[in-house]
Design a protein around this motif. Sequence first.
Motif, PDB file in Angstrom:
ATOM      1  N   ARG A  10      11.340  10.919   5.660  1.00  0.00           N
ATOM      2  CA  ARG A  10      11.778  10.152   6.213  1.00  0.00           C
ATOM      3  C   ARG A  10      11.896   8.686   4.975  1.00  0.00           C
ATOM      4  O   ARG A  10      11.413   8.419   4.982  1.00  0.00           O
ATOM      5  N   GLY A  11      13.256   8.508   4.874  1.00  0.00           N
ATOM      6  CA  GLY A  11      13.411   7.242   4.229  1.00  0.00           C
ATOM      7  C   GLY A  11      13.520   7.494   2.589  1.00  0.00           C
ATOM      8  O   GLY A  11      13.315   6.431   1.951  1.00  0.00           O
ATOM      9  N   GLU A  18      13.522  10.436  10.344  1.00  0.00           N
ATOM     10  CA  GLU A  18      13.359  11.354   9.569  1.00  0.00           C
ATOM     11  C   GLU A  18      14.531  12.481  10.004  1.00  0.00           C
ATOM     12  O   GLU A  18      14.586  13.050  10.704  1.00  0.00           O
ATOM     13  N   ALA A  70      12.704   4.826  -2.173  1.00  0.00           N
ATOM     14  CA  ALA A  70      13.183   4.481  -0.927  1.00  0.00           C
ATOM     15  C   ALA A  70      15.019   4.379  -1.435  1.00  0.00           C
ATOM     16  O   ALA A  70      15.704   4.135  -1.819  1.00  0.00           O
ATOM     17  N   GLN A  74      18.068   1.095   4.214  1.00  0.00           N
ATOM     18  CA  GLN A  74      16.282   0.577   4.894  1.00  0.00           C
ATOM     19  C   GLN A  74      16.208  -0.373   5.231  1.00  0.00           C
ATOM     20  O   GLN A  74      16.877  -1.298   4.161  1.00  0.00           O
ATOM     21  N   THR A  76      13.794  -2.338   5.614  1.00  0.00           N
ATOM     22  CA  THR A  76      12.434  -2.527   5.033  1.00  0.00           C
ATOM     23  C   THR A  76      11.705  -1.188   3.961  1.00  0.00           C
ATOM     24  O   THR A  76      12.686   0.301   5.266  1.00  0.00           O
ATOM     25  N   ASP A  78      10.077   1.688   3.702  1.00  0.00           N
ATOM     26  CA  ASP A  78       9.361   3.242   4.614  1.00  0.00           C
ATOM     27  C   ASP A  78       9.200   4.377   4.970  1.00  0.00           C
ATOM     28  O   ASP A  78      10.624   4.762   5.008  1.00  0.00           O
ATOM     29  N   MET A  80       8.111   8.381   4.098  1.00  0.00           N
ATOM     30  CA  MET A  80       7.479   9.476   3.893  1.00  0.00           C
ATOM     31  C   MET A  80       7.881  10.746   3.681  1.00  0.00           C
ATOM     32  O   MET A  80       8.169  11.234   4.523  1.00  0.00           O
ATOM     33  N   SER A  97       3.138   8.732   1.109  1.00  0.00           N
ATOM     34  CA  SER A  97       4.213   7.455   2.288  1.00  0.00           C
ATOM     35  C   SER A  97       4.171   6.125   0.785  1.00  0.00           C
ATOM     36  O   SER A  97       3.499   5.939   0.189  1.00  0.00           O
ATOM     37  N   ARG A  99       5.527   1.745   1.329  1.00  0.00           N
ATOM     38  CA  ARG A  99       5.920   0.967   2.851  1.00  0.00           C
ATOM     39  C   ARG A  99       5.416  -0.775   1.997  1.00  0.00           C
ATOM     40  O   ARG A  99       4.650  -0.595   1.062  1.00  0.00           O
ATOM     41  N   LEU A 107       4.823  -2.785  -3.420  1.00  0.00           N
ATOM     42  CA  LEU A 107       4.980  -1.702  -2.387  1.00  0.00           C
ATOM     43  C   LEU A 107       3.554  -1.021  -2.683  1.00  0.00           C
ATOM     44  O   LEU A 107       3.129  -1.040  -3.222  1.00  0.00           O
ATOM     45  N   GLN A 109       1.155   2.466  -1.806  1.00  0.00           N
ATOM     46  CA  GLN A 109       1.674   4.150  -2.179  1.00  0.00           C
ATOM     47  C   GLN A 109       0.166   4.710  -1.821  1.00  0.00           C
ATOM     48  O   GLN A 109      -0.683   4.068  -1.632  1.00  0.00           O
TER      49      GLN A 109
END
Length: 726
Positions: A10-11, A18, A70, A74, A76, A78, A80, A97, A99, A107, A109
């Motif tokens: 995802r992202g 996802e 990333a 997006q 923001t 996010d 994963m 991940s 974020r 960020l 991790q």
Amino acid sequence: MLRPVGLKVRGFRGFVAEQEVSFTGPMVLLLGENHQGKSSTMNAIEWCLYGDECYGGNSGIRERVSWEIANRYQSTVDVMVELRLEDGDASYVLRRSLRALPKKAKLQQDVTLALPDRRVLVGSDAEQALRRVVRASFRDFTTTVYQHQEVIRALLTEEPRRRNDALDRLLGLAAHRNLIAAIDGAGVRTNQRQVVQSYNGFLQQVQTALNIGRNELAGKRRGAHETGLRPEELTPAAALSRAGILHAGLAECARGIGARLPSLKIPSDRKDLEGFIKGTRAELKRLFGEIPEAKGQARLLARRQQLLALQADYVALHRRREEGAKRFDALTASAGGPAALPARLKGIHAEIEEARQAARKANARRSLVREALATLETAGPPENIRTCPLCGNRADDLLAHLKEEYEQTTAQDIRQVESARKTLEAQAELVREALAEHDRLAKATATLEAQLGKIKADVAAAIEQPLDLFADPLALLNRELETIDAALQRTQEAVEARRQGLDRLDEDVERLEAVNQVVGLEEKRRGIERIRDTLEFRRLDALRDDMARWIADVDSVKLAIGRDSNEYARRKIREAQQRIDGVFRLLTGHPAISELKLHVAADATGKNTYTFSGPDGRDLVPVLSQGDMNALALAIFLGLSRSGDDAGRFGFVMLDDPSQSLGTTHKRQLVEVLNEFLSGKMVILSTMDRELEDMLRRLIIPMKHTLRFSDWSPTRGPRIDDDRNL
């Protein structure tokens, strides 16, 4: 051995929403056009395993320096990635991940690792356990597990330096090469030469300063001798003694003229002499200004200046009044008296009016003649006209006579009248100008008289006595100036007498300054001569020696890095030589190459340099096509993957678009190599090559699991169709 069985993303890079895929069978094919998410899938596996090591400067891959983890679409960050790995009956779930933290630019991790015993580790514990599980560094991963297309493309060059760099990267030695390049790029030898040059230049400056100082000191000694100073007086003690005598003389002089005593202190140390000399000069200047006679002299000079200014103003105004009066009288006399100009102007105006009346009559006559001509011209031929249409009298040749009258006589009369009128108007303008000049001169004379009256009043105030009507201000000013000049003469003599004492003190100050300069230069010379004995200079010497030793250590480190890189490359190539040769010849089927030998040596800088030769030892690069070079890169990668234990516990390889620059024959042979390779390891292969895809479908013997990527969009990411029945 560890094999991936599932991936959830995802992202991450090309992924937005996802998505989850499974990997089943010995071969997994990622199919689709460019920019559909195939490489992002492989990159996700890599990032999940190694995190920050796989991008930026840490990766050793130039193309990864500005890599983005990333997905840029997006709102923001996010990210994963979850990777499921199996090793026989054991199962591992690795989750990484990334974020954005609220109100923070950095960020965060996070990493978790679920072990077969159902324990879940997080953070650094998870990272440490992961390294024990995979038992392979990121360098080994890029060498034996993940075939980066960036490295393959870099090998397809005819420039040896770039090809050597690409082979180092293929072998996982980019960090060694970068370290050697960084050491060379730092220019430590150049810096050392600059330091030595600066050091020698500093010593030269010291010697130059000594030579200049000696010459300057000799000049100052000669100057001091010319002022009457003896050699024994050119010492710090003599300078301080002279300062005390000068201070006493200054105080005595101040008392003599009734001035305030100096506030200077007698110096007790040579370093205070410069300030004392400066202060003494200031005090002498003050005392010069406080001489009583000098103050009176200043007042007399100011009064004299005032009277001279009045004298100059009076003379200038008087001259201007005289000149104005002469012009006024001349103007009045030429006109015959003050009342003659208005009378003359009035007479001219009367003559102008008479001229205007004459002009009107002439114009009226001309109009009558013009009307008569118009009437006669309509009466018939000229020879038939015998009677005047105006008076009725008989007249021969009447029309011709009237035309002559119109064209000559009346026109001439009008011109004469107009000329006379213009002449009279010009005379009137001259008279008016004379009247205006007369008025201006009269006013200017009145103004000058008023100014002269004011100056007379100023003179009376300046000489402090009233002036009667017939007094000559200029004579009074001259008499007052003579009195002031006499007083100034007497004052000057008194001031000179006072100044002689101060001048003698000023000469003493000059001598004291000469002594202080000689003493100061002596101290400066001794200070320069002591530079080599100072702690700072000894430290500089030590630092220069330390730098030489440090550079020797850097050279040793560089040689050690080069040896380690060369030994590692030799070992890897030795272990994989047979396998690389077999795979290369199988991939290319080159009729002129019966054996491929890969050699590695160290160049003069310590970097690895690679050559390829046949059994006769001749260089093969000139006879290899671009497809052959790509096949060579694949052969090295696949050979390393099957040789040694650098792949750790990984039981799979990932090939990213391996058919670039390969012809149909090369692709066919690649399929054969993969069939053999699949007997020992799982293969995840990404391609957009339809020809290779068709060959894989038809000729790969083990089961194939196909993931087809298409219809990528910035809001959803790729569409992935799963086909497990291929």
